[in-house]
Design a protein around this motif. Structure first.
Motif, PDB file in Angstrom:
ATOM      1  N   SER A 154      -6.923  10.552  10.142  1.00 39.11           N
ATOM      2  CA  SER A 154      -6.629  11.656   8.910  1.00 39.11           C
ATOM      3  C   SER A 154      -5.002  11.636   8.629  1.00 39.11           C
ATOM      4  N   ARG A 155      -4.226  10.855   9.589  1.00 37.06           N
ATOM      5  CA  ARG A 155      -2.777  10.946   9.036  1.00 37.06           C
ATOM      6  C   ARG A 155      -2.285   9.675   8.516  1.00 37.06           C
ATOM      7  N   SER A 156      -3.226   8.593   8.614  1.00 36.18           N
ATOM      8  CA  SER A 156      -2.864   7.365   8.455  1.00 36.18           C
ATOM      9  C   SER A 156      -3.096   6.851   6.890  1.00 36.18           C
ATOM     10  N   PHE A 157      -2.317   6.644   6.407  1.00 37.09           N
ATOM     11  CA  PHE A 157      -2.237   6.260   4.692  1.00 37.09           C
ATOM     12  C   PHE A 157      -3.127   4.949   4.485  1.00 37.09           C
ATOM     13  N   SER A 211      10.313   4.343  11.907  1.00 35.72           N
ATOM     14  CA  SER A 211      11.121   3.939  10.567  1.00 35.72           C
ATOM     15  C   SER A 211       9.714   3.949   9.296  1.00 35.72           C
ATOM     16  N   SER A 212       8.593   4.332   9.739  1.00 34.14           N
ATOM     17  CA  SER A 212       7.775   4.571   8.825  1.00 34.14           C
ATOM     18  C   SER A 212       7.249   6.185   8.439  1.00 34.14           C
ATOM     19  N   GLY A 213       8.031   7.129   9.101  1.00 37.40           N
ATOM     20  CA  GLY A 213       7.579   8.507   9.073  1.00 37.40           C
ATOM     21  C   GLY A 213       6.911   8.871   9.813  1.00 37.40           C
ATOM     22  N   ASN A 214       6.482   8.503  11.114  1.00 36.27           N
ATOM     23  CA  ASN A 214       5.381   8.495  11.941  1.00 36.27           C
ATOM     24  C   ASN A 214       4.027   8.318  11.478  1.00 36.27           C
ATOM     25  N   GLN A 215       3.957   7.364  10.491  1.00 38.21           N
ATOM     26  CA  GLN A 215       2.536   6.829  10.633  1.00 38.21           C
ATOM     27  C   GLN A 215       1.931   6.244  11.710  1.00 38.21           C
ATOM     28  N   PRO A 216       0.796   6.440  12.079  1.00 39.48           N
ATOM     29  CA  PRO A 216      -0.009   6.393  13.393  1.00 39.48           C
ATOM     30  C   PRO A 216      -0.479   5.081  13.434  1.00 39.48           C
ATOM     31  N   LEU A 217      -0.628   4.266  12.434  1.00 35.59           N
ATOM     32  CA  LEU A 217      -1.386   2.892  12.568  1.00 35.59           C
ATOM     33  C   LEU A 217      -0.589   1.859  12.205  1.00 35.59           C
ATOM     34  N   TYR A 218      -0.247   0.974  13.239  1.00 36.85           N
ATOM     35  CA  TYR A 218       0.371  -0.610  12.823  1.00 36.85           C
ATOM     36  C   TYR A 218      -0.703  -1.740  13.050  1.00 36.85           C
ATOM     37  N   VAL A 219      -0.804  -2.162  11.898  1.00 39.14           N
ATOM     38  CA  VAL A 219      -1.961  -3.068  11.815  1.00 39.14           C
ATOM     39  C   VAL A 219      -1.501  -4.423  11.410  1.00 39.14           C
ATOM     40  N   GLU A 220      -1.609  -5.637  12.043  1.00 42.55           N
ATOM     41  CA  GLU A 220      -1.291  -6.991  11.790  1.00 42.55           C
ATOM     42  C   GLU A 220      -2.454  -7.868  11.567  1.00 42.55           C
ATOM     43  N   ALA A 221      -3.103  -8.362  10.496  1.00 39.90           N
ATOM     44  CA  ALA A 221      -4.357  -8.861  10.473  1.00 39.90           C
ATOM     45  C   ALA A 221      -4.194 -10.042   9.511  1.00 39.90           C
ATOM     46  N   SER A 222      -5.215 -10.959   9.773  1.00 44.26           N
ATOM     47  CA  SER A 222      -5.401 -11.997   8.814  1.00 44.26           C
ATOM     48  C   SER A 222      -6.924 -12.354   8.961  1.00 44.26           C
ATOM     49  N   ILE A 223      -7.378 -12.733   7.904  1.00 48.24           N
ATOM     50  CA  ILE A 223      -8.816 -13.168   7.622  1.00 48.24           C
ATOM     51  C   ILE A 223      -8.975 -14.461   6.713  1.00 48.24           C
ATOM     52  N   ALA A 224      -9.573 -15.392   7.302  1.00 52.15           N
ATOM     53  CA  ALA A 224      -9.830 -16.760   6.454  1.00 52.15           C
ATOM     54  C   ALA A 224     -10.411 -16.414   5.155  1.00 52.15           C
ATOM     55  N   ASP A 225     -11.602 -15.571   5.075  1.00 52.64           N
ATOM     56  CA  ASP A 225     -12.093 -15.513   3.931  1.00 52.64           C
ATOM     57  C   ASP A 225     -13.355 -14.304   4.110  1.00 52.64           C
ATOM     58  N   ILE A 226     -13.592 -13.641   2.911  1.00 57.47           N
ATOM     59  CA  ILE A 226     -14.784 -12.680   2.957  1.00 57.47           C
ATOM     60  C   ILE A 226     -15.495 -13.091   1.703  1.00 57.47           C
ATOM     61  N   SER A 227     -16.648 -13.354   2.094  1.00 57.26           N
ATOM     62  CA  SER A 227     -17.744 -14.047   1.159  1.00 57.26           C
ATOM     63  C   SER A 227     -18.767 -12.662   1.062  1.00 57.26           C
ATOM     64  N   ILE A 268       0.995  -1.062   0.039  1.00 57.16           N
ATOM     65  CA  ILE A 268      -0.068  -0.034   0.063  1.00 57.16           C
ATOM     66  C   ILE A 268       0.875   1.160   0.188  1.00 57.16           C
ATOM     67  N   PRO A 269       0.751   2.080  -1.053  1.00 56.26           N
ATOM     68  CA  PRO A 269       1.651   3.143  -1.090  1.00 56.26           C
ATOM     69  C   PRO A 269       1.787   4.240   0.247  1.00 56.26           C
ATOM     70  N   ASN A 270       2.834   4.432   0.589  1.00 52.81           N
ATOM     71  CA  ASN A 270       3.310   5.266   1.935  1.00 52.81           C
ATOM     72  C   ASN A 270       2.574   4.753   3.132  1.00 52.81           C
ATOM     73  N   ALA A 271       2.026   3.672   3.012  1.00 47.81           N
ATOM     74  CA  ALA A 271       1.470   3.173   4.448  1.00 47.81           C
ATOM     75  C   ALA A 271       2.407   2.301   5.253  1.00 47.81           C
TER      76      ALA A 271
END
Length: 693
Positions: A295-298, A239-255, A199-202
Motif C-alpha cells: 500500500s505504501r510502495s509506488f 534516500s527514497s523517502g521511506n519507500q518500502p520496496l527495493y527491487v533489482e530485477a532482470s528478465i531475458a524476455d517476456i513472450s 517510475i514516478p516517485n518509486a
C-alpha cells in the motif's frame, strides 16, 4: 469551339483547385491554431490536393502548456513531415467527420516534461472540450522513426524510440473519453527500443531493450528487461523517502501470444500464453506486513494503476531465480520453473486476496530453496520441489539448520528455545488443492514425511518464558491456516533430544530411533460433519533398545479428554545412562524393563490413569556432582525405594502405579505426557515419593 471549351473548363478546374486548396489550407491552419487554448501549433508549410485527396504539413511543432503561468513546464511534439492521404473533404465539410485512408507521421520527437509527469496532470482529459470533428476514422496510422524524450531544465533523456503502426482506428464521439465502446482499432504492429523509464516517485528505473508487437501474428515480445533502484541498497529506504520496496530485477524476455490488445484499455492483460524467461529478482523490503508494504510502495501503486488483471490459458516462468529479504534478516531464495493453466489474477492492495487468483492446474520444478523461519534464527533449505498436474507436491533433501551454534542460539534469543537441526529425505503431499493454498487452506489426501534425522537442543541454564501453551487441538484451532488432510504419516526416523541441565556440567541425550507416526484425519478447524477426534499412533525404539508404542485420541470438543494408551517393551535400562547421568544424576548399573503399559486421560487440568510394569535386575546408583557414587542415597535406591525385580509373579496391584499429575499450562504437550507417565512410575513404588526429583 470544343477545344477552346475544354481548355476553359480545364483552366477553371485548375483555378478552382488552387482556390479550394488555399481555402482548405487556410481552414486547416485556422483550426489548428484554435484547436485548444493549451496547445500552441506551428508548421513551416502546408500542402493539399483535392485531386489526390491528400494533405501534408512540414516541420509540425505542437507545444502543450497546461498552465499559462508556467511556460517552462510543457510537453512538445516535433514532426518533420505529416502526411494525410485519402481524405474525405466532403465528410469534413458536411458531416464533421474526419475520414483518412493513411496518416503518416515521420521523423518525430516527443519531449515529455518530468514535472508534469510527476504531477500527473489531468488537463489532457479536457484538452478537446469542443473538437472540430464529431467522429474520426483512420484506415492506417503510422509513426515512423519516433523518439520520445523526458525533458527537464537541464537535459533531455531518451525514453524510447521506434515505429508504430495501427489499422482501422475509429473514434465514435471525439467529445468523450477513449473507452472500448468509443475507441476502436484493428491490427497493431510496432517495434520500440531503448526504453528507459523512471517510475514516478518509486525511485526505480525500468529499462527495456526492445518491445515488438504484431497483433496479426498474435505476438507481443519484450526483450532484455531490467528494473534498477536509483539508490544503493544500504541507504535506499532513507534516500527514497521511506519507500518500502527495493527491487533489482532482470528478465531475458517476456513472450505473450494471442494478446487481446483492446483489453489493455480496461487495464486487463488477456492472452493465450505468457512466458517469462530467465527472471532474476532480488527484492529487499522493510520488516512490516505485506499489505502495508504494497500500500505504501509506488512500485506497486504504479503497477496497480496500469494493470488490474491478468488472464492466460498458459502462464509459464522458465529458469527463475528469486531472492526476497527483509530488514530483519528473514529471507527466501529459490530457482526453477513454474507453469499454470487457465490463470486469472486480480491485482489489489493486498496483491492477491482470497479470490484474486485462480487457475486450473499448476506445475513447478524449483531448486535450491532457502528461507528463514520467521521469528527464529533457523534456516530451511530444500534441494528440489516439484508439483505436477495431479496436485502431487514432492520436496527432496530438506534441511533445518541453526544460524549459530546450539549454545549461541539461546543466547541470541535471551531465553530457552528449542534449537532444531534436521535432515529430511523428502516430503510428499498428494492431491493438494493448490488454489486453496493461496487462501491459507492446506487441503490434501496425504502428507508423508520420509526418513528423517531430527536433533533438538535446549539450554536449561537460560531463563524460561512462562507463557500459556495450549493442548494440540486448541493450538491447531488458533492458527489461521485451515488444514484438512486425510492422513499424515512419518516414515521411520531418528529423533534426538539433547539438554544442558540448569545445574550440571554437560548435556544429557535421549534418542528415539525408528520413530514412526501416523495421524488421521489431520484437521485444524473441524466442522460438525467431521469425526469427533483425531487418532495419533506412534512407535519407535528408545536409545536403540526395546520398543515403545502409543496411541492418542485427540478430541475436537474442548470439553472432552485426551486418551493415551501404549507400552514400552524389552528396554535395556542401561541405555538411558547418557540422559540419566547428566540430567538426573543417577547411574543405571543394570536392568531390563520387560514391559510397561500405560493408560490415562488428560485435559486442561490434570492427567489421570495408571501404569503397570514388569522389570528384572534393576540396580541404580545416585551420583554426586562429580559423578561419584553417593553411597547412602544409592543404598536407599537399591534396598528401600526401588526393588531389584518386579515380575509377573507379583500381584498386578503391586506393579501398578497411579497417574495423577496437574497440568502446568506453561509447558509443552510432550512435557505433560512425559511427566504424567513418570508420576505413575513413581507411585508404583512403595516409597516412590523418595525418588530424586
Amino acid at each position: 469551339m470544343f477545344i477552346y471549351g475544354g481548355i476553359g473548363v480545364f483552366l477553371i478546374l485548375i483555378t478552382a483547385n488552387i482556390i479550394l486548396n488555399r481555402i482548405i489550407q487556410h481552414k486547416v491552419s485556422e483550426k489548428l491554431q484554435h484547436l485548444s487554448p493549451a496547445l500552441k501549433i506551428s508548421f513551416s508549410s502546408i500542402n493539399s490536393s483535392l485531386i489526390t485527396s491528400s494533405l501534408s504539413l512540414n516541420n509540425l511543432i505542437i507545444d502543450y502548456i497546461p498552465d499559462s503561468t508556467e511556460h517552462q513546464h510543457q510537453h512538445a511534439i516535433r514532426f518533420s513531415v505529416v502526411e494525410l492521404h485519402g481524405i474525405s473533404f466532403l465528410k469534413i465539410l458536411f458531416r464533421r467527420t474526419l475520414s483518412i485512408n493513411n496518416l503518416n507521421l515521420s521523423n518525430g520527437a516527443m519531449y515529455l516534461d518530468r514535472f508534469l509527469l510527476n504531477k500527473k496532470d489531468t488537463a489532457p482529459m479536457h484538452l478537446f472540450a469542443q473538437p472540430p470533428f464529431e467522429d474520426i476514422s483512420i484506415n492506417h496510422f503510422q509513426l515512423t522513426a519516433i523518439h520520445v524524450f523526458e525533458h527537464t531544465d537541464k537535459v533531455n533523456k531518451l525514453l524510447l524510440k521506434g515505429n508504430v503502426g495501427i489499422d482501422e482506428i475509429n473514434i465514435s464521439d471525439a467529445t468523450k473519453a477513449f473507452t472500448p465502446d468509443n475507441f476502436h482499432f484493428g491490427a497493431v504492429k510496432s517495434s520500440l527500443s531503448d526504453i528507459n523509464y523512471a517510475i514516478p516517485n518509486a525511485y526505480h528505473t525500468l529499462m527495456i531493450k526492445q518491445v515488438i508487437i504484431d497483433s496479426q501474428q498474435g505476438i507481443f515480445q519484450i526483450k532484455s528487461i531490467k528494473l534498477l533502484p536509483q539508490h544503493n541498497k544500504s541507504d535506499f529506504f532513507r534516500s527514497s523517502g521511506n519507500q518500502p520496496l527495493y527491487v533489482e530485477a532482470s528478465i531475458a524476455d517476456i513472450s505473450i501470444f494471442k494478446l487481446d490488445i483492446r483489453n489493455l484499455f480496461d487495464k486487463k492483460l488477456v492472452a493465450e500464453k505468457i512466458t517469462i524467461n530467465n527472471p532474476d529478482l532480488n527484492i529487499y523490503s522493510e520488516a512490516v506486513g505485506t499489505k502495508q508494504v504494497l500500500s505504501r510502495s509506488f512500485l506497486f501503486i504504479d503497477l496497480k494503476e496500469n494493470l488490474a488483471a491478468i488472464q492466460a490459458d498458459l502462464f509459464r516462468v522458465v529458469h527463475a531465480s528469486i531472492t526476497y529479504e527483509e530488514t530483519t534478516g528473514d529471507h527466501l531464495q529459490l530457482n526453477g520453473n513454474i507453469e499454470t493453466d487457465t490463470l486469472k489474477t486480480r491485482i489489489t492492495d493486498s496483491l492477491f486476496s482470497n479470490h484474486d487468483i485462480q487457475f486450473k492446474t499448476l506445475t513447478c520444478a524449483l531448486t535450491d530453496i532457502q528461507t528463514v523461519i520467521p521469528g527464529t534464527y533457523q534456516h530451511i533449505q530444500i534441494k528440489r520441489l516439484n508439483i505436477d498436474r495431479k496436485g502431487t507436491l514432492q520436496a527432496s533433501s530438506l534441511r533445518i539448520i541453526p544460524q549459530y551454534n546450539k549454545f549461541e542460539m539461546g543466547q541470541k534469543a535471551g531465553h530457552q528455545i528449542d534449537v532444531v537441526d534436521a535432515a529430511i529425505s523428502g516430503i510428499t503431499i498428494t492431491k493438494l488443492d493448490l488454489l486453496k493454498c493461496l487462501q491459507q487452506k492446506l487441503i490434501a489426501e496425504q502428507i508423508w514425511i520420509k526418513e528423517s534425522n531430527i536433533s533438538i537442543f535446549r539450554d536449561r541454564r537460560l531463563p524460561r518464558i512462562s507463557q500459556y501453551q495450549p493442548l494440540p487441538v486448541a493450538f491447531l484451532k488458533s492458527i489461521p491456516i485451515h488444514i484438512r488432510v486425510h492422513h499424515f504419516k512419518v516414515s521411520p526416523s531418528t529423533l534426538s533430544y539433547e539438554e544442558f541441565p540448569k545445574d550440571g556440567l554437560q548435556t544429557g541425550l535421549l534418542k528415539i530411533e525408528k520413530l514412526q507416526l501416523s495421524l488421521s484425519p489431520f484437521i485444524s478447524h473441524p466442522t460438525p460433519s467431521d469425526p469427533d477426534h483425531m487418532d495419533l499412533h506412534m512407535e519407535g525404539s528408545i536409545m536403540g533398545s526395546g520398543t515403545i508404542n502409543a496411541s492418542v485420541s485427540l478430541p475436537f470438543n474442548p470439553g472432552k479428554d485426551y486418551y493415551i494408551s501404549g507400552a514400552i517393551d524389552n528396554l535395556d535400562v542401561t541405555s538411558l545412562n547418557p540422559s540419566a547421568e547428566n540430567l538426573g544424576n543417577f547411574h543405571v548399573e543394570s536392568g531390563l524393563l520387560n514391559n510397561l503399559s500405560f493408560q490415562f486421560s488428560l485435559n486442561d487440568e490434570k492427567a489421570s490413569g495408571k501404569v503397570v510394569g514388569e522389570y528384572h535386575n534393576l540396580v541404580l546408583d545416585k551420583l554426586k556432582g562429580n559423578k561419584k557414587i553417593a553411597k547412602f542415597p544409592s543404598f536407599m535406591l537399591k534396598h528401600v525405594i526401588i526393588p531389584k525385580n518386579k515380575d509377573k509373579s507379583l500381584p498386578v496391584a503391586r506393579r501398578t502405579g497411579t497417574i495423577d499429575y496437574k497440568f502446568d499450562h506453561t509447558r509443552f504437550f510432550s512435557f505433560y505426557l512425559l511427566k504424567s507417565l513418570l508420576s505413575g512410575i513413581e507411585s508404583s513404588f512403595t516409597f516412590g515419593f523418595l525418588l530424586p526429583k
